[in-house]
Design a protein around this motif. Structure first.
Motif, PDB file in Angstrom:
ATOM      1  N   UNK A 481      55.137  47.813 -57.249  1.00 23.91           N
ATOM      2  CA  UNK A 481      53.904  47.057 -57.495  1.00 23.91           C
ATOM      3  C   UNK A 481      54.186  45.807 -58.320  1.00 23.91           C
ATOM      4  N   UNK A 482      54.991  45.943 -59.378  1.00 23.08           N
ATOM      5  CA  UNK A 482      55.299  44.785 -60.215  1.00 23.08           C
ATOM      6  C   UNK A 482      56.091  43.735 -59.451  1.00 23.08           C
ATOM      7  N   UNK A 483      57.094  44.167 -58.680  1.00 24.58           N
ATOM      8  CA  UNK A 483      57.929  43.219 -57.941  1.00 24.58           C
ATOM      9  C   UNK A 483      57.151  42.510 -56.840  1.00 24.58           C
ATOM     10  N   UNK A 484      56.047  43.091 -56.398  1.00 26.54           N
ATOM     11  CA  UNK A 484      55.242  42.467 -55.348  1.00 26.54           C
ATOM     12  C   UNK A 484      54.142  41.586 -55.909  1.00 26.54           C
ATOM     13  N   UNK A 485      53.523  42.008 -57.009  1.00 22.78           N
ATOM     14  CA  UNK A 485      52.339  41.321 -57.526  1.00 22.78           C
ATOM     15  C   UNK A 485      52.708  40.201 -58.501  1.00 22.78           C
ATOM     16  N   UNK A 529      59.395  59.567 -41.843  1.00 25.39           N
ATOM     17  CA  UNK A 529      57.949  59.724 -41.921  1.00 25.39           C
ATOM     18  C   UNK A 529      57.542  61.152 -42.242  1.00 25.39           C
ATOM     19  N   UNK A 530      58.482  62.082 -42.184  1.00 23.83           N
ATOM     20  CA  UNK A 530      58.153  63.458 -42.539  1.00 23.83           C
ATOM     21  C   UNK A 530      58.084  63.661 -44.042  1.00 23.83           C
ATOM     22  N   UNK A 531      58.575  62.716 -44.824  1.00 23.26           N
ATOM     23  CA  UNK A 531      58.515  62.841 -46.269  1.00 23.26           C
ATOM     24  C   UNK A 531      57.093  62.575 -46.750  1.00 23.26           C
ATOM     25  N   UNK A 532      56.773  63.030 -47.971  1.00 21.09           N
ATOM     26  CA  UNK A 532      55.426  62.797 -48.492  1.00 21.09           C
ATOM     27  C   UNK A 532      55.099  61.309 -48.569  1.00 21.09           C
ATOM     28  N   UNK A 533      53.818  61.010 -48.433  1.00 20.56           N
ATOM     29  CA  UNK A 533      53.401  59.607 -48.466  1.00 20.56           C
ATOM     30  C   UNK A 533      53.727  58.946 -49.795  1.00 20.56           C
ATOM     31  N   UNK A 534      53.737  59.738 -50.885  1.00 22.80           N
ATOM     32  CA  UNK A 534      54.033  59.177 -52.205  1.00 22.80           C
ATOM     33  C   UNK A 534      55.443  58.601 -52.242  1.00 22.80           C
ATOM     34  N   UNK A 535      56.385  59.266 -51.546  1.00 19.87           N
ATOM     35  CA  UNK A 535      57.763  58.784 -51.554  1.00 19.87           C
ATOM     36  C   UNK A 535      57.908  57.483 -50.777  1.00 19.87           C
ATOM     37  N   UNK A 536      57.043  57.238 -49.798  1.00 19.93           N
ATOM     38  CA  UNK A 536      57.121  56.018 -49.001  1.00 19.93           C
ATOM     39  C   UNK A 536      56.298  54.872 -49.574  1.00 19.93           C
ATOM     40  N   UNK A 537      55.584  55.113 -50.657  1.00 15.62           N
ATOM     41  CA  UNK A 537      54.709  54.083 -51.191  1.00 15.62           C
ATOM     42  C   UNK A 537      55.469  52.847 -51.661  1.00 15.62           C
ATOM     43  N   UNK A 538      56.648  52.944 -52.309  1.00 20.03           N
ATOM     44  CA  UNK A 538      57.360  51.711 -52.667  1.00 20.03           C
ATOM     45  C   UNK A 538      57.671  50.819 -51.472  1.00 20.03           C
ATOM     46  N   UNK A 539      58.070  51.427 -50.371  1.00 23.18           N
ATOM     47  CA  UNK A 539      58.358  50.633 -49.180  1.00 23.18           C
ATOM     48  C   UNK A 539      57.092  49.945 -48.664  1.00 23.18           C
ATOM     49  N   UNK A 540      55.967  50.659 -48.654  1.00 23.22           N
ATOM     50  CA  UNK A 540      54.730  50.053 -48.179  1.00 23.22           C
ATOM     51  C   UNK A 540      54.276  48.914 -49.086  1.00 23.22           C
ATOM     52  N   UNK A 541      54.447  49.085 -50.391  1.00 27.00           N
ATOM     53  CA  UNK A 541      54.093  48.014 -51.318  1.00 27.00           C
ATOM     54  C   UNK A 541      54.989  46.793 -51.127  1.00 27.00           C
ATOM     55  N   UNK A 542      56.261  47.031 -50.849  1.00 24.93           N
ATOM     56  CA  UNK A 542      57.164  45.910 -50.577  1.00 24.93           C
ATOM     57  C   UNK A 542      56.745  45.178 -49.306  1.00 24.93           C
ATOM     58  N   UNK A 543      56.290  45.899 -48.307  1.00 21.61           N
ATOM     59  CA  UNK A 543      55.845  45.260 -47.066  1.00 21.61           C
ATOM     60  C   UNK A 543      54.643  44.361 -47.337  1.00 21.61           C
ATOM     61  N   UNK A 544      53.661  44.883 -48.058  1.00 25.82           N
ATOM     62  CA  UNK A 544      52.491  44.073 -48.373  1.00 25.82           C
ATOM     63  C   UNK A 544      52.864  42.898 -49.285  1.00 25.82           C
ATOM     64  N   UNK A 545      53.807  43.135 -50.214  1.00 30.75           N
ATOM     65  CA  UNK A 545      54.259  42.030 -51.063  1.00 30.75           C
ATOM     66  C   UNK A 545      54.939  40.932 -50.267  1.00 30.75           C
TER      67      UNK A 545
END
Length: 908
Positions: A481-485, A529-545
């Motif tokens: 979040x910090x690296x994106x925002x 994608x079988x991992x919990x969504x919480x574990x993939x959240x950094x990648x998703x935040x980087x995509x939006x960033x």
């Protein structure tokens, strides 16, 4: 009086010391009994000892000198021995009022009394004139040294070891503290009052006493260390110079801070570092604030205090606490929730040290930024360096979650403060770009510093996540979040205040590099994608960033129509990438693009500016500015029709419908106002189109909800229908009613303004009500049906008035007799028609609407026609009304006669 106070204090100290000595002797006697019993159980003569590692940990855990076993350790060793005797002493004896008065308070008061006694003795000698200044200072020095020697003698053996609970009331430590105060006062008196010591000599002696106190605190406890720290940091205030050097001052303060941190590391203290950080913050803020208020021209040089802050950050990162507490970080908990997640992040040890260093850096740096006027390159450089070091601390230590957050806040607030205080240096939008390197030299130092600081945050976030995304997913989310925002926030501030609005390559290149770094890191940390969504959240935040960085780069290089079209094109590219990378964050980039487009449209509805907008209907810049985003959203919704995330798909479908509605509405507005977009009140025809669009949007959202059930689509369709109904109630029947506005309706029968203004919306409401029957709440369906009936009634009534009055039907024209009679005929005809339809389709609502219209006609006949009509028209009005009412009664009698046998058969 002073002598009596000293004697009473010494007596209190003697009594407390005797009681404490007796208690310790009792503990030693019980311990010897336990040892003898242990030897009797184990005749081989095994000795009681603790492992080396345990001994070392015990030495660091308490305030006792290393290498000497304590009673608490010995009691722990014999804890397992079978003994009928209870263990009377332990490491945490229960404190009573007696123990506090006798073993602790007496020691504290006694130490204070000794220190005051030395001061009072010197004062008495001065007042009585017994001794000269040199003799007084010599005796004071001897008294302080005797106190220090006495404390050391008691520590080495005159007093036995005390339990852990009395560490803060150790008599040797109290005596040493009194000695330190006495020696500091002696040196200060010799310098300030008698002039026996020069500035340099006095400063060196004060520093030596302070450092000696810190060194002795390793033997006597953390309280003495605090005294030495205060003495060391206060010493510069006790001596004054006509030509002070801030580099020497902050170098000395930094040395004192390092000494205190060294002592804290050796003994693993947590309070002393907090105290040191707060005092250093006070020094920096005091030096800058006082200079700014009293003499702005004598501000400290930014590198002096900046280097001190960076040394503090480095000492916290590598010296103490360093990595000491990272092993204590637990695995992520199974519980979810933003509050629980935040609480776990902020509760990592050592919390107090991290809060103190973060506050010290943030408040000190912001004070430097606010006080350093006019702004110059040194202050910007120091701000970037110190804030970057704090961010590096947050990225380098898993226990430093609080410094990471404070680093982000400091970066945003600092850059914003630079912009506010340096508004006069905003770069003009017409920067020279013809020279080979003209644009390279046009950037302001604040803008360059901000871009560099944003790059530091991006680098810290990427490195932290590449190393710790699996072992610390919670902190990885925060850094993503910090690296994106933070880089986007800093670049936005600097671009608005210092950027070239007609093309800024500095900001564009910085954002392109940021987007590339975020996307590259997202690829490196790609998970299943079988991992919990919480574990993939950094990648998703980087995509939006990365999408945000590309969008800002587009704004830096383009403007107007190209920017408005380019944002959804970037979002569509992310949607297409979902075919290769099934990442949850990719479709959300298109959703973000839709919101950015809506913001741009709200800021500039004409897309290219009112003066540049073409007046050609439909085929103008609005078609591309509104139509392309709507088309791309529609394509994205279709392309992701089999996407697993239904919430994402529903959002895209709803946004596509909304953007399409806005596109059609804005083109209608442009066409019906002669190619001009302004804030003029719309006409009835224009408003009718908007109402029809809302009704259509409600139907589209309802259809989408049937295929993919979603709360957003469900309530969105209901909201669109309610808004359309409010339009009909307040605008069609009220503010824009041609009966009140006298708007021209046209000369053609049926095909005039009343058709789109009332009949078409009425049919649309009726169709929507029929479509929503049994699919939406009954009150909502009834509302739509009533709206349809009211609009039909209004269309018929206004059509009658158009027939008799012509294109203008304003109320000031009055009513003709034939017109009044025609109203009754039309209302009765509509009522009869609704009754027939209600009977044919067994629709009770239509029959009720028929009854309402007939009742209105009856009331009109008796209240209006009887007084306003004359002759044959009055007679025909009542004859027609009577015939219709009798016919309706006959109809209901036949219906009831047919249904009565069917109701009586079950009873028979």
């Amino acid at each position: 009086m002073y002598e009596l106070l000293v004697l009473v204090s010494l007596l209190a100290l003697f009594v407390g010391q005797r009681r404490l000595t007796n208690r310790v002797h009792q503990l030693e006697t019980e311990l010897k009994l336990l040892k003898l019993q242990r030897e009797a159980v184990d005749p081989v003569g095994a000795r009681i000892h603790a492992p080396d590692q345990a001994t070392e940990e015990s030495e660091f855990a308490s305030d006792e000198p290393p290498g000497e076993p304590s009673i608490a350790e010995a009691e722990t060793e014999v804890e397992g021995a079978t003994s009928p005797l209870p263990v009377a002493a332990n490491s945490s004896p229960s404190e009573s009022l007696e123990s506090r008065l006798g073993a602790q308070w007496t020691v504290w008061v006694g130490g204070l009394a000794l220190a005051l006694g030395g001061v009072f003795l010197v004062r008495y000698s001065i007042e009585a004139g017994l001794l000269g200044p040199a003799a007084r200072l010599t005796l004071a020095t001897i008294f302080g040294l005797l106190l220090a020697a006495g404390g050391e003698m008691l520590r080495r053996g005159s007093l036995p070891r005390l339990p852990q609970a009395y560490n803060n009331a150790m008599i040797p430590g109290i005596l040493t503290a009194a000695a330190s105060v006495t020696l500091l006062a002696t040196v200060f008196t010799a310098h300030a009052f008698y002039g026996f010591l020069g500035l340099t000599t006095a400063f060196v002696l004060l520093a030596l006493v302070s450092f000696a106190t810190l060194a002795l605190s390793l033997l006597h406890g953390q309280a003495l260390a605090g005294l030495g720290l205060v003495a060391g940091l206060v010493s510069p205030l006790l001596v004054s110079s006509d030509d002070p050097s801030f580099y020497v001052l902050f170098g000395y303060l930094t040395t004192v801070w390092c000494a205190a941190t060294l002592a804290a590391r050796i003994r693993e203290w947590r309070i002393l570092p907090v105290f040191a950080n707060v005092l250093m913050m006070c020094w920096i803020m005091f030096s800058w604030g006082s200079a700014y208020i009293l003499e702005p021209s004598a501000l400290p040089p930014p590198p002096a205090s900046g280097i001190a802050l960076m040394v503090m950050i480095a000492g916290t990162a590598f010296f103490w606490p360093g990595r000491r507490f990272e092993a204590d970080i637990t695995e992520p908990a199974a519980e979810r929730g933003l509050w629980r997640y935040t609480r776990r992040l902020l509760s990592r040890s050592p919390k107090a040290i991290m809060i103190s260093i973060s506050l010290a850096v943030m408040l000190s740096v912001l004070t430097m930024v606010a006080a350093d006027l006019p702004t110059h390159a040194d202050s910007v450089m120091i701000f970037v360096a110190v804030t970057g070091c704090l961010a590096s601390l947050g990225a380098g230590r898993r226990s430093a979650t609080i410094p990471a957050i404070f680093a982000g806040l400091t970066a945003i607030w600092g850059i914003a403060l630079f912009a506010l205080l340096d508004a006069s240096r905003v770069v003009s939008s017409a920067l020279p770009q013809t020279a080979a390197h003209g644009w390279l030299s046009s950037i302001a130092p604040e803008a360059m510093g901000g871009l560099v600081l944003g790059g530091v945050f991006t680098l810290c976030g990427c490195l932290f996540i590449r190393r710790n995304d699996r072992i610390d997913p919670e902190f990885s989310v925060l850094w993503a979040l910090l690296a994106s925002v933070i880089p986007l926030g800093i670049a936005s501030i600097t671009f608005i205040n210092y950027g070239a609005l007609n093309g800024d390559w500095w900001h564009a290149i910085a954002m392109l590099l940021t987007a590339g770094a975020l996307l590259a890191t997202a690829l490196r940390i790609s998970k299943s994608e079988t991992e919990p969504a919480f574990a993939n959240m950094p990648r998703d935040l980087f995509i939006l960033g990365s999408f945000g960085a590309l969008t800002l780069a587009l704004h830096c290089l383009t403007k107007g129509l190209i920017t408005t079209i380019g944002v959804p094109i970037i979002g569509a590219a992310y949607v297409l990438a979902s075919a290769r990378f099934h990442w949850r964050g990719l479709p959300w980039a298109m959703i973000a693009a839709a919101f950015v487009t809506l913001v741009r449209i709200g800021w500039e509805p004409t897309i290219v500016g009112a003066q540049n907008l073409s007046t050609t209907p439909v085929f103008n810049q609005l078609l591309a500015g509104y139509g392309v985003p709507a088309a791309l959203l529609t394509f994205s919704a279709w392309y992701l029709r089999r996407w697993d995330g239904r919430r994402t798909l529903n959002a895209l479908q709803g946004l596509a419908a909304l953007m399409g509605l806005i596109a059609i509405a804005i083109l209608v507005r442009h066409a019906m106002n002669d190619g001009v977009l302004n804030d003029a009140v719309p006409t009835l025809g224009e408003q009718s189109i908007y109402t029809l669009l809302l009704i259509g949007l409600s139907g589209i959202l309802m259809t989408l909800d049937f295929g993919n059930p979603s709360g957003a689509l469900r309530y969105g369709s209901i909201l669109a229908g309610v808004l359309a109904t409010l339009n009909a109630l307040f605008l069609h029947l009220g503010a824009l009613n041609p009966f009140f506005t006298d708007e021209s309706l046209g000369t053609w029968p049926l095909v005039n303004l009343l058709l789109p203004g009332y009949l078409l919306p009425a049919l649309a409401y009726a169709g929507l009500a029929y479509y929503a029957r049994d699919k939406r709440p009954r009150p909502y369906v009834v509302m739509l049906a009533i709206a349809a009936a009211v609009l039909v009634f209004a269309w018929a009534t206004l059509s009658v008035r158009w027939f008799w009055q012509g294109p203008h039907i304003a109320e000031w024209k009055g009513f003709l007799s034939a017109e009044t009679y025609t109203y009754s005929v039309v209302w009765l005809a509509i009522g009869v028609g609704l009754l027939v339809l209600g009977s044919r389709f067994n629709a009770r609502s239509l029959r009720l609407a028929s009854a309402v219209l007939v009742l209105i006609a009856v009331c009109k006949a008796f209240l209006i026609d009887m007084s306003n009509l004359e002759g044959i028209l009055r007679a025909l009005s009542f004859i027609g009304l009577g015939g219709v009412l009798i016919g309706i009664g006959l109809f209901y009698q036949k219906v009831l006669a047919r249904t009565a046998p069917a109701q009586d058969e079950p009873a028979a």
